[in-house]
Design a protein around this motif. Structure first.
Motif, PDB file in Angstrom:
ATOM      1  N   ARG A  23     132.790  35.975  73.846  1.00 18.12           N
ATOM      2  CA  ARG A  23     132.631  34.597  74.295  1.00 18.12           C
ATOM      3  C   ARG A  23     131.473  34.408  75.273  1.00 18.12           C
ATOM      4  O   ARG A  23     130.668  33.502  75.119  1.00 18.12           O
ATOM      5  N   HIS A  24     131.403  35.198  76.321  1.00 22.04           N
ATOM      6  CA  HIS A  24     130.372  34.989  77.343  1.00 22.04           C
ATOM      7  C   HIS A  24     129.598  36.244  77.713  1.00 22.04           C
ATOM      8  O   HIS A  24     128.522  36.149  78.257  1.00 22.04           O
ATOM      9  N   ARG A  25     130.128  37.417  77.480  1.00 20.05           N
ATOM     10  CA  ARG A  25     129.482  38.648  77.926  1.00 20.05           C
ATOM     11  C   ARG A  25     128.491  39.106  76.850  1.00 20.05           C
ATOM     12  O   ARG A  25     128.742  40.055  76.116  1.00 20.05           O
ATOM     13  N   HIS A  26     127.349  38.449  76.777  1.00 21.15           N
ATOM     14  CA  HIS A  26     126.392  38.738  75.719  1.00 21.15           C
ATOM     15  C   HIS A  26     125.404  39.834  76.075  1.00 21.15           C
ATOM     16  O   HIS A  26     125.088  40.683  75.247  1.00 21.15           O
ATOM     17  N   VAL A  27     124.867  39.798  77.292  1.00 20.80           N
ATOM     18  CA  VAL A  27     123.830  40.746  77.723  1.00 20.80           C
ATOM     19  C   VAL A  27     124.055  41.066  79.194  1.00 20.80           C
ATOM     20  O   VAL A  27     124.319  40.166  79.990  1.00 20.80           O
ATOM     21  N   THR A  28     123.934  42.351  79.548  1.00 20.15           N
ATOM     22  CA  THR A  28     124.011  42.734  80.959  1.00 20.15           C
ATOM     23  C   THR A  28     122.635  43.218  81.404  1.00 20.15           C
ATOM     24  O   THR A  28     121.924  43.879  80.655  1.00 20.15           O
ATOM     25  N   VAL A  29     122.274  42.843  82.643  1.00 17.47           N
ATOM     26  CA  VAL A  29     120.928  43.124  83.157  1.00 17.47           C
ATOM     27  C   VAL A  29     121.031  43.718  84.564  1.00 17.47           C
ATOM     28  O   VAL A  29     121.806  43.237  85.391  1.00 17.47           O
ATOM     29  N   GLN A  30     120.239  44.750  84.811  1.00 15.60           N
ATOM     30  CA  GLN A  30     120.133  45.377  86.127  1.00 15.60           C
ATOM     31  C   GLN A  30     118.650  45.586  86.427  1.00 15.60           C
ATOM     32  O   GLN A  30     117.817  45.444  85.543  1.00 15.60           O
ATOM     33  N   SER A  31     118.335  45.931  87.674  1.00 12.89           N
ATOM     34  CA  SER A  31     116.930  46.189  88.015  1.00 12.89           C
ATOM     35  C   SER A  31     116.757  47.602  88.553  1.00 12.89           C
ATOM     36  O   SER A  31     117.671  48.187  89.133  1.00 12.89           O
ATOM     37  N   PHE A  88     125.187  37.940  81.436  1.00 11.53           N
ATOM     38  CA  PHE A  88     124.553  36.718  80.953  1.00 11.53           C
ATOM     39  C   PHE A  88     125.104  36.310  79.596  1.00 11.53           C
ATOM     40  O   PHE A  88     125.547  37.152  78.820  1.00 11.53           O
ATOM     41  N   ARG A  89     124.987  35.000  79.313  1.00 17.76           N
ATOM     42  CA  ARG A  89     125.187  34.493  77.958  1.00 17.76           C
ATOM     43  C   ARG A  89     123.800  34.150  77.417  1.00 17.76           C
ATOM     44  O   ARG A  89     122.885  33.868  78.187  1.00 17.76           O
ATOM     45  N   VAL A  90     123.663  34.157  76.097  1.00 11.02           N
ATOM     46  CA  VAL A  90     122.374  33.885  75.457  1.00 11.02           C
ATOM     47  C   VAL A  90     122.304  32.415  75.051  1.00 11.02           C
ATOM     48  O   VAL A  90     123.101  31.942  74.251  1.00 11.02           O
ATOM     49  N   LEU A  91     121.318  31.700  75.621  1.00  6.61           N
ATOM     50  CA  LEU A  91     121.101  30.292  75.268  1.00  6.61           C
ATOM     51  C   LEU A  91     120.099  30.153  74.131  1.00  6.61           C
ATOM     52  O   LEU A  91     120.253  29.296  73.269  1.00  6.61           O
ATOM     53  N   GLU A  92     119.045  30.986  74.150  1.00  9.84           N
ATOM     54  CA  GLU A  92     118.022  30.985  73.089  1.00  9.84           C
ATOM     55  C   GLU A  92     117.786  32.422  72.669  1.00  9.84           C
ATOM     56  O   GLU A  92     117.488  33.271  73.507  1.00  9.84           O
TER      57      GLU A  92
END
Length: 150
Positions: free
Chosen positions: A42-50, A128-132
């Motif tokens: 539903r919402h857990r599309h991509v995880t991002v770290q730095s 993040f969720r993917v909008l585009e």
């Protein structure tokens, strides 16, 4: 400070399967990274770290924290990943929206070593969720665009 770029991409086909490095991935709006364990959730599309946060965690931990062992999909070369729900992040062609902070789990102590979960607290990245959708490649530029009009 230079603008951040995608330093690494990792996906896993299942929850406890090892993360696999990729040079590029296809990302679908409303679904996530094709071939990743969270694709279609539903919402857990991509995880991002730095890399900046990983380096801070390594200082606390006392040894390097390998990006592929944190279970995050994208590692940015530097900077701070947005954490406030609704904030936007443009990665190459793909537009992402913050859902929530990614909490480190106990699995990190199993894969990296005892104390890794604590070292990554408040440094574990963002969900993040993917909008585009589009393609994300290692080396793609990363920016924080202005919020979308209501």
């Amino acid at each position: 400070m230079r603008d951040p770029v995608v330093e690494a991409i990792h996906v896993a086909k299942g929850r406890r399967l090892p993360m696999q490095p990729k040079q590029s991935v296809e990302v679908e709006a409303g679904k996530g990274i094709v071939g990743d364990r969270y694709h279609g959730t539903r919402h857990r599309h991509v995880t991002v770290q730095s890399r900046t946060s990983l380096d801070e965690a390594a200082e606390v931990y006392g040894r390097p924290v390998p990006a592929e062992l944190t279970r995050r999909n994208l590692t940015l070369s530097d900077g701070v990943v947005p954490r406030d729900p609704g904030a936007l992040l443009r990665v190459g062609d793909v537009l992402l929206e913050v859902v929530r902070v990614a909490a480190p789990c106990k699995l990190l102590d199993d894969t990296i070593g005892a104390g890794a979960q604590e070292a990554l607290r408040r440094r574990a990245g963002t969900v993040f969720r993917v909008l585009e959708g589009g393609t994300i490649r290692v080396g793609d530029p990363v920016s924080s665009p202005a919020p979308r009009p209501a």
